[in-house]
Design a protein around this motif. Structure first.
Motif, PDB file in Angstrom:
ATOM      1  N   LYS A  45       1.052  -1.012  -0.315  1.00 34.33           N
ATOM      2  CA  LYS A  45      -0.293   0.188  -0.230  1.00 34.33           C
ATOM      3  C   LYS A  45       0.831   1.469  -0.328  1.00 34.33           C
ATOM      4  CE  LYS A  45      -3.670   2.589   2.719  1.00 34.33           C
ATOM      5  NZ  LYS A  45      -3.800   2.738   3.888  1.00 34.33           N
ATOM      6  N   LYS A  46       2.013   1.598   0.737  1.00 38.27           N
ATOM      7  CA  LYS A  46       2.688   2.667   0.984  1.00 38.27           C
ATOM      8  C   LYS A  46       3.778   2.712  -0.147  1.00 38.27           C
ATOM      9  CE  LYS A  46       4.615   6.204   3.277  1.00 38.27           C
ATOM     10  NZ  LYS A  46       4.074   7.220   3.639  1.00 38.27           N
ATOM     11  N   ILE A  47       4.586   1.272  -1.329  1.00 39.78           N
ATOM     12  CA  ILE A  47       5.192   1.673  -2.235  1.00 39.78           C
ATOM     13  C   ILE A  47       4.155   2.117  -3.090  1.00 39.78           C
ATOM     14  CG2 ILE A  47       5.806  -0.796  -3.178  1.00 39.78           C
ATOM     15  CD1 ILE A  47       8.216   0.527  -2.888  1.00 39.78           C
ATOM     16  N   ARG A  48       2.790   1.473  -2.858  1.00 35.58           N
ATOM     17  CA  ARG A  48       1.984   2.492  -4.032  1.00 35.58           C
ATOM     18  C   ARG A  48       1.506   3.319  -4.308  1.00 35.58           C
ATOM     19  NH1 ARG A  48      -3.208  -0.994  -6.514  1.00 35.58           N
ATOM     20  NH2 ARG A  48      -4.370   0.186  -8.127  1.00 35.58           N
ATOM     21  N   GLU A  49       1.747   4.187  -3.172  1.00 37.53           N
ATOM     22  CA  GLU A  49       0.921   5.275  -3.008  1.00 37.53           C
ATOM     23  C   GLU A  49       2.636   6.555  -2.941  1.00 37.53           C
ATOM     24  OE1 GLU A  49       0.339   5.932   1.515  1.00 37.53           O
ATOM     25  OE2 GLU A  49      -1.773   5.117   0.814  1.00 37.53           O
ATOM     26  N   LYS A  59       0.507   1.758  -9.065  1.00 41.96           N
ATOM     27  CA  LYS A  59       0.442   0.044  -9.043  1.00 41.96           C
ATOM     28  C   LYS A  59       1.856  -0.489  -8.000  1.00 41.96           C
ATOM     29  CE  LYS A  59       4.312  -0.966 -12.551  1.00 41.96           C
ATOM     30  NZ  LYS A  59       3.921  -1.662 -13.768  1.00 41.96           N
ATOM     31  N   VAL A  60       2.101  -0.970  -7.450  1.00 44.49           N
ATOM     32  CA  VAL A  60       2.860  -2.141  -6.664  1.00 44.49           C
ATOM     33  C   VAL A  60       4.220  -1.825  -7.243  1.00 44.49           C
ATOM     34  CG1 VAL A  60       3.506  -3.339  -5.084  1.00 44.49           C
ATOM     35  CG2 VAL A  60       1.495  -2.613  -5.120  1.00 44.49           C
ATOM     36  N   THR A  61       5.047  -1.348  -7.080  1.00 49.18           N
ATOM     37  CA  THR A  61       6.677  -1.365  -7.627  1.00 49.18           C
ATOM     38  C   THR A  61       7.588  -2.157  -6.616  1.00 49.18           C
ATOM     39  OG1 THR A  61       7.776  -0.886  -8.514  1.00 49.18           O
ATOM     40  CG2 THR A  61       7.851   0.749  -7.109  1.00 49.18           C
ATOM     41  N   ILE A  78      12.114   0.003   0.191  1.00 47.06           N
ATOM     42  CA  ILE A  78      11.605  -1.485  -0.555  1.00 47.06           C
ATOM     43  C   ILE A  78      10.168  -1.931  -0.282  1.00 47.06           C
ATOM     44  CG2 ILE A  78      12.590  -3.246  -0.452  1.00 47.06           C
ATOM     45  CD1 ILE A  78      15.128  -2.191  -0.222  1.00 47.06           C
ATOM     46  N   CYS A  79       9.746  -2.620  -1.189  1.00 45.19           N
ATOM     47  CA  CYS A  79       8.775  -3.523  -0.932  1.00 45.19           C
ATOM     48  C   CYS A  79       9.232  -4.967  -1.008  1.00 45.19           C
ATOM     49  CB  CYS A  79       7.606  -3.582  -1.809  1.00 45.19           C
ATOM     50  SG  CYS A  79       6.111  -4.240  -1.623  1.00 45.19           S
ATOM     51  N   PHE A  80       8.998  -5.653   0.122  1.00 45.32           N
ATOM     52  CA  PHE A  80       9.963  -7.114   0.647  1.00 45.32           C
ATOM     53  C   PHE A  80       8.813  -7.728  -0.167  1.00 45.32           C
ATOM     54  CE2 PHE A  80      10.387 -10.346   2.712  1.00 45.32           C
ATOM     55  CZ  PHE A  80      11.855 -11.160   1.737  1.00 45.32           C
ATOM     56  N   SER A  81       7.311  -7.985  -0.258  1.00 46.00           N
ATOM     57  CA  SER A  81       6.344  -8.648  -0.488  1.00 46.00           C
ATOM     58  C   SER A  81       6.369  -8.790  -2.029  1.00 46.00           C
ATOM     59  CB  SER A  81       4.362  -8.362  -0.028  1.00 46.00           C
ATOM     60  OG  SER A  81       4.698  -6.967  -0.701  1.00 46.00           O
ATOM     61  N   GLN A  82       7.069  -7.804  -2.597  1.00 48.50           N
ATOM     62  CA  GLN A  82       7.040  -7.298  -4.187  1.00 48.50           C
ATOM     63  C   GLN A  82       7.998  -8.385  -4.387  1.00 48.50           C
ATOM     64  OE1 GLN A  82       5.071  -6.639  -6.185  1.00 48.50           O
ATOM     65  NE2 GLN A  82       6.330  -6.528  -8.441  1.00 48.50           N
ATOM     66  N   ILE A  83       9.206  -8.017  -3.717  1.00 51.99           N
ATOM     67  CA  ILE A  83      10.829  -8.665  -3.758  1.00 51.99           C
ATOM     68  C   ILE A  83      10.310 -10.412  -3.696  1.00 51.99           C
ATOM     69  CG2 ILE A  83      12.543  -9.280  -3.272  1.00 51.99           C
ATOM     70  CD1 ILE A  83      12.361  -6.086  -3.743  1.00 51.99           C
TER      71      ILE A  83
END
Length: 135
Positions: A45-49, A59-61, A78-83
């Motif tokens: 949510k935060k990285i998308r914002e 979008k999420v990155t 860094i979005c670890f779930s995306q990693i």
């Protein structure tokens, strides 16, 4: 050089000490040890914002880097779930993908980009060499 790490979400593949070692290795290689930076692990949510607000991409990155003027090199988010998702897609360990994305973020703070083919080639060659040498 100081590397501040903020864990708003948990990641369990690199310790803070390992992250700081990686950052120091990169900055030493590029002779840039006089500035501080921060790395923040954030939610999707935060990285998308942040991506929407600063890049106008809704979008999420995986990683976002923001360079700063003055004494600080900048901030990396860094979005670890995306990693973890990318690691599965690329069939690599989550640790390798996290090292790659931290490296990618630091290289951006050092002025690398991938807007043009030649710059992209230079950045990704440097990135993969660092990843290989760190792991």
């Amino acid at each position: 050089m100081e590397c501040l790490i903020y864990n708003r979400v948990k990641q369990n593949v690199l310790t803070d000490v390992e992250i700081k070692q990686l950052v120091r290795k990169i900055l030493t290689q590029f002779k840039n040890l006089d500035k501080d930076l921060s790395i923040q692990f954030v939610s999707e949510k935060k990285i998308r914002e942040l991506n929407k607000k600063y890049r106008n991409v809704d979008k999420v990155t995986d990683v976002l880097s923001f360079d700063l003027e003055g004494d600080d090199l900048g901030d990396i988010f860094i979005c670890f779930s995306q990693i973890k998702k990318q690691a599965k897609i690329y069939q690599v360990a989550a640790k390798e993908e996290l090292v790659r994305m931290i490296t990618h973020g630091v290289l951006h703070l050092l002025g690398f980009d991938h807007q043009k083919k030649a710059a992209e080639r230079k950045m990704f060659l440097a990135q993969e060499k660092i990843v290989k040498n760190f792991l």
